[in-house]
Motif scaffolding. Structure first.
Motif, PDB file in Angstrom:
ATOM      1  N   PRO A  18     -61.568  61.799  69.654  1.00 54.48           N
ATOM      2  CA  PRO A  18     -61.267  62.924  69.617  1.00 54.48           C
ATOM      3  C   PRO A  18     -60.807  63.522  70.880  1.00 54.48           C
ATOM      4  O   PRO A  18     -60.223  64.589  71.117  1.00 54.48           O
ATOM      5  N   ASP A  19     -61.190  63.188  71.962  1.00 58.13           N
ATOM      6  CA  ASP A  19     -61.123  63.542  73.226  1.00 58.13           C
ATOM      7  C   ASP A  19     -59.581  64.156  73.540  1.00 58.13           C
ATOM      8  O   ASP A  19     -58.694  63.672  73.170  1.00 58.13           O
ATOM      9  N   SER A  20     -59.541  65.410  74.228  1.00 58.30           N
ATOM     10  CA  SER A  20     -58.330  66.047  74.163  1.00 58.30           C
ATOM     11  C   SER A  20     -57.354  65.362  75.221  1.00 58.30           C
ATOM     12  O   SER A  20     -58.018  64.705  76.212  1.00 58.30           O
ATOM     13  N   ALA A 126     -55.960  60.484  66.173  1.00 55.84           N
ATOM     14  CA  ALA A 126     -55.462  60.804  67.648  1.00 55.84           C
ATOM     15  C   ALA A 126     -55.357  62.361  67.730  1.00 55.84           C
ATOM     16  O   ALA A 126     -54.875  62.934  66.846  1.00 55.84           O
ATOM     17  N   PRO A 127     -55.507  62.732  69.057  1.00 54.64           N
ATOM     18  CA  PRO A 127     -55.570  64.241  69.151  1.00 54.64           C
ATOM     19  C   PRO A 127     -54.106  64.821  69.302  1.00 54.64           C
ATOM     20  O   PRO A 127     -53.670  65.886  69.079  1.00 54.64           O
ATOM     21  N   GLY A 196     -53.817  58.970  72.254  1.00 51.23           N
ATOM     22  CA  GLY A 196     -55.038  59.087  72.520  1.00 51.23           C
ATOM     23  C   GLY A 196     -55.871  57.973  73.367  1.00 51.23           C
ATOM     24  O   GLY A 196     -55.285  57.235  73.731  1.00 51.23           O
ATOM     25  N   TYR A 197     -57.284  58.409  73.272  1.00 49.78           N
ATOM     26  CA  TYR A 197     -58.215  57.394  74.025  1.00 49.78           C
ATOM     27  C   TYR A 197     -58.598  56.375  72.580  1.00 49.78           C
ATOM     28  O   TYR A 197     -58.989  57.058  71.659  1.00 49.78           O
ATOM     29  N   GLU A 198     -58.495  55.108  72.859  1.00 50.29           N
ATOM     30  CA  GLU A 198     -59.104  54.030  71.903  1.00 50.29           C
ATOM     31  C   GLU A 198     -60.504  54.264  71.444  1.00 50.29           C
ATOM     32  O   GLU A 198     -61.401  54.585  72.354  1.00 50.29           O
ATOM     33  N   ASP A 199     -61.056  54.197  70.243  1.00 50.32           N
ATOM     34  CA  ASP A 199     -62.287  54.052  69.888  1.00 50.32           C
ATOM     35  C   ASP A 199     -62.536  52.534  69.967  1.00 50.32           C
ATOM     36  O   ASP A 199     -62.256  51.641  69.192  1.00 50.32           O
TER      37      ASP A 199
END
Length: 225
Positions: A18-20, A126-127, A196-199
């Protein structure tokens, strides 16, 4: 990031953290992407960037429409052929089966497959979502130009340590999207992109699709052994 590494590490990520992401980073990605070539430099792309409450409300309405009657929603252009044939059918099946295997979804589990499909319309958590459109009055060449622009987005995102998933699935819900965003009447919605940033813990993100060797798709002429 070296361009070779950006290309090799680009993949379709289907679960994000969830990182913006700051507006400045997104604008930087789009500025780089706009260096894509286009016939006579017409630059035919349009982008709507959506996040926060606006994204949540849009996703909620698309999910409701998909659950109510997905067959009532069709894209304004044909992405896939009406009938599949080899080698493309085999490649399509392989990636589908590989994804579902990683998620523990059996081939006959239609409900679980449908649930996974619907995750498209949450931008896979993705945010940021991008919605890409093209003036419908243009022609086939502009679709080629747009493809190069989209690829630039995916690679520029890698340069910022981000990942993406290009999503043609959104094209079918252009009417719902027009209720939320000022998409020009003359524009055709081509796709969405999750950003966004991959999990890294998500099993689906471990899927790395194969590629045919160069010898399968390229012929060389005039070279000496």
């Amino acid at each position: 990031m070296h361009i070779d590494n950006a290309i090799r590490t680009r993949k379709s990520v289907r679960r994000f953290r969830p990182d913006s992401i700051s507006r400045e980073v997104i604008e930087h990605i789009l500025e780089l992407a706009a260096r894509a070539p286009s016939g006579n430099n017409v630059q035919p792309w349009h982008v709507h960037v959506i996040t926060g409450i606006a994204k949540l409300e849009l996703c909620s309405d698309i999910l409701a429409a998909a659950r109510e009657d997905a067959s009532a929603h069709e894209p304004e252009y044909a992405y896939y052929p009406t009938e599949w044939f080899e080698p493309y059918q085999g490649r399509r099946r392989e990636v589908g089966f590989s994804l579902y295997n990683r998620l523990g979804i059996g081939r006959g589990d239609r409900d679980a497959r449908d649930t996974q499909m619907l995750r498209n319309f949450q931008f896979f958590d993705a945010p940021v979502g991008l919605l890409i459109s093209l003036d419908r009055r243009l022609s086939t060449g502009s679709y080629i130009d747009l493809g190069m622009f989209i690829q630039n987005i995916l690679l520029a995102a890698r340069g910022q340590g981000l990942h993406t998933c290009a999503q043609a699935a959104f094209a079918g819900y252009h009417r719902v999207i027009r209720d939320h965003l000022p998409l020009a009447e003359q524009d055709i919605l081509v796709c969405g992109i999750a950003l966004g940033y991959e999990d890294p813990e998500a099993p689906e993100n471990g899927l790395i699709t194969g590629r045919a060797p160069v010898s399968d798709f390229a012929a060389f002429h005039g070279f000496e052994d």
